[in-house]
Design a protein around this motif. Structure first.
Motif, short mmCIF file in Angstrom:
data_model
loop_
_atom_site.label_atom_id
_atom_site.label_comp_id
_atom_site.label_asym_id
_atom_site.label_seq_id
_atom_site.Cartn_x
_atom_site.Cartn_y
_atom_site.Cartn_z
N GLN A 203 0.82 -1.21 0.00
CA GLN A 203 0.00 0.00 0.00
C GLN A 203 0.85 1.26 0.00
O GLN A 203 0.48 2.27 -0.61
CB GLN A 203 -0.95 0.00 1.20
N ILE A 206 1.77 1.96 -3.52
CA ILE A 206 0.59 2.40 -4.26
C ILE A 206 0.26 3.84 -3.91
O ILE A 206 -0.05 4.66 -4.79
CB ILE A 206 -0.60 1.47 -3.95
N ASP A 207 0.35 4.18 -2.63
CA ASP A 207 0.09 5.55 -2.20
C ASP A 207 1.08 6.52 -2.85
O ASP A 207 0.72 7.61 -3.29
CB ASP A 207 0.17 5.67 -0.68
N THR A 208 2.36 6.13 -2.88
CA THR A 208 3.38 6.97 -3.52
C THR A 208 3.04 7.23 -4.98
O THR A 208 3.04 8.37 -5.45
CB THR A 208 4.76 6.31 -3.42
N LEU A 209 2.72 6.17 -5.71
CA LEU A 209 2.43 6.29 -7.13
C LEU A 209 1.16 7.09 -7.37
O LEU A 209 1.09 7.90 -8.31
CB LEU A 209 2.31 4.90 -7.76
N ASN A 210 0.17 6.91 -6.52
CA ASN A 210 -1.08 7.67 -6.67
C ASN A 210 -0.84 9.16 -6.45
O ASN A 210 -1.42 10.00 -7.15
CB ASN A 210 -2.14 7.15 -5.70
N ARG A 211 0.01 9.49 -5.46
CA ARG A 211 0.32 10.91 -5.23
C ARG A 211 1.01 11.52 -6.44
O ARG A 211 0.72 12.65 -6.84
CB ARG A 211 1.19 11.07 -3.99
N GLU A 213 0.79 10.59 -9.54
CA GLU A 213 -0.18 10.74 -10.63
C GLU A 213 -1.08 11.95 -10.38
O GLU A 213 -1.33 12.75 -11.29
CB GLU A 213 -1.02 9.46 -10.76
N LYS A 214 -1.57 12.07 -9.16
CA LYS A 214 -2.50 13.15 -8.83
C LYS A 214 -1.85 14.51 -9.03
O LYS A 214 -2.49 15.47 -9.47
CB LYS A 214 -2.97 13.00 -7.37
N PRO A 220 -0.87 8.58 -15.68
CA PRO A 220 -1.43 7.33 -15.13
C PRO A 220 -0.66 6.13 -15.65
O PRO A 220 -0.40 6.00 -16.85
CB PRO A 220 -2.88 7.34 -15.64
N THR A 222 0.20 1.71 -15.30
CA THR A 222 -0.31 0.39 -14.90
C THR A 222 0.60 -0.15 -13.81
O THR A 222 1.81 -0.29 -14.02
CB THR A 222 -0.34 -0.57 -16.09
N LYS A 223 0.02 -0.44 -12.64
CA LYS A 223 0.78 -0.93 -11.50
C LYS A 223 0.39 -2.38 -11.26
O LYS A 223 -0.76 -2.67 -10.92
CB LYS A 223 0.48 -0.11 -10.25
#
Length: 436
Positions: A203, A206-211, A213-214, A220, A222-223
């Protein structure tokens, strides 16, 4: 797809993910290696560490062959871990009292022998060329005595290294937007089912990558998170990470060079290429020269991550604590590669744009950044537009995660904006972000 993947069965989650993303033009397979900073109580020596992310980028047309070549190197193996091979685990008996001697755990597989590392590295070398093996190095991890704080700093270093590798690859020509990360297993999660373990353990990434991207730092992507038992190409990333570790830790060139593996090394903070690790022969400066001499490193006028970390080591030396030139504990002569690469990295000023990217990747501001942000908010007086307000709110969220005693709350930012008390910060042209 290939025979190895087909053998997993159509109900296998990784099988299904590969099918879903079968239009990917190329995939980056990701692994890690790191050395924590350490303090030796007996000698009083403080040693810096580093965090590294290795990526093997494989074109779609080459994936099936490369994947099958890795297990075939040693006669059709089903799992590989280079560190276990280096430790000759295949010669040891599985210590688990319930282990079946005829079917030991994967760690104690009979092919995990040191002599098998070179054939596996040769397979990596044959199947890749220049530009496909990329390693990011993060030298900027402060030492902390508290284990929980060490883990927090390690997590931050990993987030920064992931920021560097994904930013580099998604903006390369041609770009890579599909990533397969090794699915981490955490023994603390043993009470949960396998699906929940995977969610918990990864997680943070995932949180790092989502930040990222945001914030618009990366597009965006593919993870995919997979176990090495499902994807041999993760073995390739493991081999690259391991061989790179021996170069950085011990100035040992042979593992990469003898297999003709052309690796590119990038500084995780500035993301420039570290040419010092690809010069042959490597320079050999005296390890006895003081490493953290005043004026050695430069910054671009910001209270940057690197500046703050290096200050802790310089302060230690000023107090009489010996600081070695690298992580090796036996001989400082083995720290030559580490030292050359770090000196090259630290000799490059960090643009404010990279400060922004690292802060987003970590999920919080450094203490110096937080102090500057607080001062900007407290002394502001001009009206700002909605875009600036959005980024101030974004930075307020990062500020909240800093963990210092006086965090600025998002509602305070909103209130200041309503009262037109926030001035217009200098805007970063690449991301529209606030200059730190």
């Amino acid at each position: 797809m290939s025979k190895f993947i087909e053998a997993l069965g159509r109900k296998n989650e990784y099988f299904q993910q590969l099918q879903e993303h079968s239009d990917a033009e190329r995939i980056a397979f990701i692994d890690e290696t790191f050395v924590d900073p350490s303090y030796d109580k007996k000698t009083g020596i403080l040693r810096p560490g580093y965090y590294s992310i290795a990526a093997v980028v494989v074109e779609a047309d080459d994936i099936a062959k490369f994947r099958e070549d890795l297990p075939a190197t040693l006669g059709g193996i089903n799992y590989w871990h280079t560190t276990d091979a280096f430790n000759d685990r295949g010669l040891e008996k599985d210590p688990n009292p319930n282990a079946d001697p005829e079917n030991p755990s994967r760690k104690y597989s009979p092919w995990h022998l040191r002599r098998n590392i070179r054939p596996m590295l040769n397979t990596l070398g044959r199947n890749t060329k220049d530009g496909q093996n990329i390693v990011t190095l993060n030298f900027n991890i402060p030492y902390a005595k508290d284990p929980a704080e060490r883990q927090r700093l390690r997590d931050a270093a990993r987030a920064e290294a992931i920021t560097a590798i994904t930013t580099h690859l998604t903006h390369a020509d041609p770009p890579t937007t599909t990533f397969v990360f090794e699915k981490v297993r955490d023994e603390k999660q043993d009470g949960k089912d396998d699906n929940q373990k995977g969610k918990d353990d990864n997680q943070k990434d995932i949180d790092t990558l989502n930040r990222l991207e945001k914030a618009g730092i990366i597009p965006p992507i593919t993870k995919i998170f997979a176990h090495p038992t499902d994807e041999p190409l993760l073995w390739a990333a493991d081999l690259l990470a391991w061989a790179s570790r021996h170069l950085v830790n011990e100035t040992n060139l042979s593992w990469l060079d003898n297999a003709k593996i052309k690796a590119r090394f990038l500084d995780s903070h500035v993301q420039t290429e570290l040419n010092a690790l690809n010069v042959r022969p490597l320079n050999q400066p005296s390890p006895r020269i003081k490493l953290y001499a005043e004026g050695t490193y430069r910054e671009a006028g910001t209270p940057g991550t690197r500046t703050e970390v290096e200050a802790t080591y310089r302060a230690a030396e000023a107090n009489g604590t010996p600081v070695w030139a690298g992580p090796d504990k036996k001989s400082d002569r083995k720290n030559i590669a580490y030292r050359n690469a770090k000196d090259e990295a630290m000799g490059t000023p960090m643009p404010a744009e990279k400060e922004f990217e690292l802060a987003v990747g970590r999920g919080y501001l450094t203490e110096g950044q937080a102090e500057k942000f607080d001062a900007e908010v407290a002394t502001s007086s001009e009206q700002m537009d909605s875009k600036t307000q959005k980024f101030l709110e974004f930075f307020a969220a990062l500020r909240k995660g800093t963990g210092t005693k006086t965090p600025v709350k998002p509602e305070q930012i909103q209130q200041a904006a309503a009262q037109q008390q926030v001035h217009r910060p200098q805007m970063n042209q690449s991301h529209g972000g606030v200059e730190l």
